[in-house]
Motif scaffolding. Structure first.
Motif, PDB file in Angstrom:
ATOM      1  N   ALA A  54       0.834  -1.206   0.000  1.00  0.00           N
ATOM      2  CA  ALA A  54       0.000   0.000   0.000  1.00  0.00           C
ATOM      3  C   ALA A  54       0.868   1.255   0.000  1.00  0.00           C
ATOM      4  N   LEU A  57       2.352   2.476  -3.136  1.00  0.00           N
ATOM      5  CA  LEU A  57       1.435   3.169  -4.043  1.00  0.00           C
ATOM      6  C   LEU A  57       1.164   4.608  -3.618  1.00  0.00           C
ATOM      7  N   SER A  58       1.245   4.855  -2.308  1.00  0.00           N
ATOM      8  CA  SER A  58       0.945   6.198  -1.810  1.00  0.00           C
ATOM      9  C   SER A  58       1.596   6.391  -0.451  1.00  0.00           C
ATOM     10  N   ASN A  59       2.115   7.602  -0.227  1.00  0.00           N
ATOM     11  CA  ASN A  59       2.658   7.900   1.099  1.00  0.00           C
ATOM     12  C   ASN A  59       1.557   8.136   2.105  1.00  0.00           C
ATOM     13  N   PRO A  61      -2.042   6.781   2.104  1.00  0.00           N
ATOM     14  CA  PRO A  61      -3.267   6.079   1.684  1.00  0.00           C
ATOM     15  C   PRO A  61      -4.408   6.400   2.647  1.00  0.00           C
ATOM     16  N   ARG A  64      -9.734   4.733   5.220  1.00  0.00           N
ATOM     17  CA  ARG A  64     -10.799   3.798   4.860  1.00  0.00           C
ATOM     18  C   ARG A  64     -10.245   2.584   4.121  1.00  0.00           C
ATOM     19  N   GLU A  65      -9.383   2.833   3.120  1.00  0.00           N
ATOM     20  CA  GLU A  65      -8.865   1.714   2.328  1.00  0.00           C
ATOM     21  C   GLU A  65      -7.840   0.899   3.124  1.00  0.00           C
ATOM     22  N   MET A  66      -7.073   1.545   3.992  1.00  0.00           N
ATOM     23  CA  MET A  66      -6.133   0.782   4.803  1.00  0.00           C
ATOM     24  C   MET A  66      -6.901  -0.145   5.760  1.00  0.00           C
TER      25      MET A  66
ATOM     26  N   PRO B  16       3.268  -2.874  -7.967  1.00  0.00           N
ATOM     27  CA  PRO B  16       2.763  -1.511  -7.758  1.00  0.00           C
ATOM     28  C   PRO B  16       2.818  -0.672  -9.037  1.00  0.00           C
ATOM     29  N   GLU B  20      -0.343   1.256 -10.791  1.00  0.00           N
ATOM     30  CA  GLU B  20      -0.337   2.688 -11.115  1.00  0.00           C
ATOM     31  C   GLU B  20      -0.698   2.931 -12.577  1.00  0.00           C
ATOM     32  N   ALA B  79      -8.764  -2.436  -2.760  1.00  0.00           N
ATOM     33  CA  ALA B  79      -8.346  -1.308  -1.915  1.00  0.00           C
ATOM     34  C   ALA B  79      -7.042  -0.709  -2.436  1.00  0.00           C
ATOM     35  N   LEU B  80      -6.121  -1.557  -2.883  1.00  0.00           N
ATOM     36  CA  LEU B  80      -4.849  -1.042  -3.410  1.00  0.00           C
ATOM     37  C   LEU B  80      -5.090  -0.186  -4.651  1.00  0.00           C
ATOM     38  N   SER B  82      -7.788   1.444  -5.348  1.00  0.00           N
ATOM     39  CA  SER B  82      -8.429   2.674  -4.871  1.00  0.00           C
ATOM     40  C   SER B  82      -7.372   3.659  -4.366  1.00  0.00           C
ATOM     41  N   ILE B  83      -6.393   3.136  -3.613  1.00  0.00           N
ATOM     42  CA  ILE B  83      -5.298   3.980  -3.103  1.00  0.00           C
ATOM     43  C   ILE B  83      -4.521   4.584  -4.275  1.00  0.00           C
ATOM     44  N   ALA B  84      -4.250   3.768  -5.294  1.00  0.00           N
ATOM     45  CA  ALA B  84      -3.484   4.253  -6.446  1.00  0.00           C
ATOM     46  C   ALA B  84      -4.247   5.349  -7.202  1.00  0.00           C
ATOM     47  N   ASN B  86      -6.655   7.348  -5.860  1.00  0.00           N
ATOM     48  CA  ASN B  86      -6.622   8.514  -4.955  1.00  0.00           C
ATOM     49  C   ASN B  86      -5.334   9.292  -5.111  1.00  0.00           C
ATOM     50  N   GLN B  87      -4.235   8.548  -5.167  1.00  0.00           N
ATOM     51  CA  GLN B  87      -2.907   9.155  -5.235  1.00  0.00           C
ATOM     52  C   GLN B  87      -2.785  10.054  -6.458  1.00  0.00           C
ATOM     53  N   SER B  94     -13.330   1.363  -2.676  1.00  0.00           N
ATOM     54  CA  SER B  94     -13.337  -0.080  -2.921  1.00  0.00           C
ATOM     55  C   SER B  94     -14.529  -0.695  -2.200  1.00  0.00           C
TER      56      SER B  94
END
Lengths: 407, 407
Positions: A54, A57-59, A61, A64-66, B16, B20, B79-80, B82-84, B86-87, B94
């Motif tokens: 995770a 992919l993002s510093n 995140p 909710r998703e975590m 990852p 992305e 969820a991963l 979704s994080i990507a 969002n980033q 998700s």
């Protein structure tokens, strides 16, 4: 048939062998004719890997998703335990937070259990199934998967026990119970048979990580007994409950310690400038947890305030002080590292004045310098040099007769 | 605003970086002003590890608990993603199967989607969120987490598209679409612009793994277009739909092949003993999938039946035949290995008699021996020696003018 709840610790889930062993111990409880609910914590094994993915992919995140990701951890752990119990010929079922009817509500600082629809659990108990619930999770009103945060699995276990009217919660640990002091530091330490909720709260805030204070507080509110016991051995544990019999004469029940304490001191030019509210609000905003606070108020001397923090937040605390020096209005800041905190805890203190004095006296005789002091109704903590910590803990254990088997 | 559903393939979730990249491609669709739902398949990365853990606890873990474990896989993947997303500054959420309102029902052989409470999905689309749904899963009426089994993620994608009235489903693959033949085997193979559901069904049963027949059947029922396209390149894909324009003259749309076919032959002493029902029921009970069946009924000759199976089940098939020889009543069994199946598919065949004859004729000219034949309304398959497979595929591709850009 009586209900009990067993809360596992992470150590029991680190290998298939350990899962098999704890499955056997759970089955023993079932064989005693009890309805058994098991609450599982996370499996570190999987957690770390998911975290890495995770954060690659993002510093930053979203929480909710975590939560969606980390909830799978206890979900998998509970299914694996169910498989292990099945394999030994007993009926079991795993439930996630939402399947167990655990509804949560978000407060400002944490996710709390709002209520539990207990029929989602009891329907399986009635079918004689060992019911395994993913700890520390639930679902919110708007159908999100939520994690309870710190102390989550214990808090789930206690809340479930209350919801299904369980006799007690067995808290499985890798020790045989709670001790009067850490046996690795105090050789004469002995296991406690009983301890009150309040004593346990003081101990857990002092770093005894066995039961999170959040769960103890909830158990206290509903007077639910918690039994801290071994996850492998069949010996009686330590019962945490409201009132303890037959030992009013035991003033102090335990000695606890914490290492790597740092003392920060902030000095002001005048009382007008010394706003403690400002100082501690600013620290709190940066999530720096302050423990003991000592304010020196001496006529003719410029005011200072000292407070203790953990080593982990030291760098951040220094940064916050430097960045906010002008707005906080202090003249200088200083620090002292290499300190430890030693505490005595016991509800007998309430009715026994002079306990703190006796503690200081003994430390003085041992030539141990006390740097800071903090007291509550059932606890006295002192900050001492780290090098004297073991000696201090042993001396106090001895001073308050904790070797005697009274409880 | 129109809705579309994108179904990812497993290749897009293996690192990852790839997540992305596919996030960027999804965002492009969103920027076109569409409501985007993404359906994710499992991440092999996590799946295998969980499997090993479960099977180290039991040789025969319950399906229910294995579903609980494996469902976490797509949950984490969604969820991963979704994080990507969002980033990259776009809103996403998700959803697990139960959160997306996917209700399943168990039939004798599989878990099926019963209905979808689409408001659980559309409420997020209305808030302009890219809505990412864990594919291949749902919840049953009694609140169990269920997996849809083979073809699950594609089937989820199609069912969701129907429930939210989406324009189409984009099926992301590591190719740029579907081809008239496998380009690694037939050099002149070209990409198809369009193909009918029925042709796709024949192709997918023939081993083209891009879209599972289950999902194609569902799409056909609701006349929902499926667009097979690249997960990385921005080029038009192949549209799977009901009717295809402007190419009635293209009789055959594609050449497919399957390697490692084995032909088994069973011979009987008399017709009385030759119960094909018995034979194929017994094989089915042992999960041995039989493809082509040829029964030789020649006067004065003892009856035989030949059938083709895949290499993977060969040992098991031989065992089943040996074990059940007396009850099945056959006199001898024989086999031939080293065979391949080559098929031509096209809905134009229905109105064009003689396609099979033309196929056999061409193969005879190429000196390729046909071992078995099977025909449907829109497909002819032949079993040939493996060594002749590439030659056969190229010859047929040439014979039916598949190099011409008509569709």
């Amino acid at each position: 048939m009586a209900n009990i709840v067993i809360k596992l610790d992470e150590q029991t889930l680190t290998s298939p062998d350990k899962i098999e062993n704890v499955a056997k111990k759970i089955i023993e409880e079932k064989k005693r004719g009890l309805n058994v609910v098991v609450v599982v914590p996370s499996m570190q094994l999987i957690d770390e890997q998911l975290n890495q993915y995770a954060y690659s992919l993002s510093n930053n995140p979203s929480n909710r998703e975590m939560d969606v990701i980390h909830s799978t951890n206890t979900q998998v752990a509970s299914a694996l335990l169910s498989i292990a119990i099945n394999q030994q010929g007993f009926k079991a079922i795993s439930l996630t937070g939402w399947q167990a009817g655990i509804e949560t509500v978000a407060s400002k600082r944490a996710v709390l259990i709002d209520f539990i629809q207990s029929e989602y659990i009891t329907e399986h108990l009635k079918k004689d199934k060992i019911t395994i619930i993913a700890g520390g999770q639930g679902k919110s009103e708007d159908n999100n998967i939520t994690l309870l945060g710190d102390g989550g699995p214990e808090t789930s276990a206690v809340a479930i026990a209350i919801a299904i009217d369980a006799e007690r919660v067995d808290i499985y640990t890798n020790s045989i119970g709670l001790f009067t002091a850490d046996p690795t530091v105090v050789k004469k330490a002995r296991k406690l048979k009983q301890i009150t909720y309040d004593e346990m709260l003081e101990l857990s805030h002092l770093g005894s990580k066995v039961v999170h204070p959040r769960a103890v507080e909830l158990a206290k509110k509903y007077n639910l007994p918690l039994n801290v016991c071994s996850s492998t051995e069949n010996v009686p544990g330590t019962l945490i409950k409201g009132e303890i019999e037959m030992e009013r004469n035991l003033i102090v029940r335990g000695v606890a310690y914490e290492t790597d304490i740092i003392r920060l001191t902030v000095g002001y030019e005048s009382y007008e400038q010394a706003s403690l509210a400002n100082l501690f609000t600013t620290l709190a905003e940066h999530r720096i947890n302050v423990d003991i606070i000592v304010q020196a108020v001496i006529d003719g001397v410029k005011p200072t305030v000292s407070f203790s923090i953990e080593k982990e937040v030291f760098a951040e605390a220094i940064k916050v002080l430097e960045t906010n020096k002008s707005s906080l209005g202090f003249a200088f800041a200083d620090f002292e590292v290499g300190l430890s905190k030693v505490s005595i805890v016991g509800s007998g203190m309430v009715s026994n004045p002079g306990v703190a004095a006796r503690m200081f006296d003994r430390l003085r005789k041992e030539n141990i310098e006390v740097k800071m002091v903090s007291t509550s109704e059932i606890k006295v903590s002192v900050v001492v040099p780290q090098d004297d910590m073991v000696r201090a803990a042993n001396a106090l254990h001895d001073e308050f007769n904790l070797v005697e088997e009274l409880a």
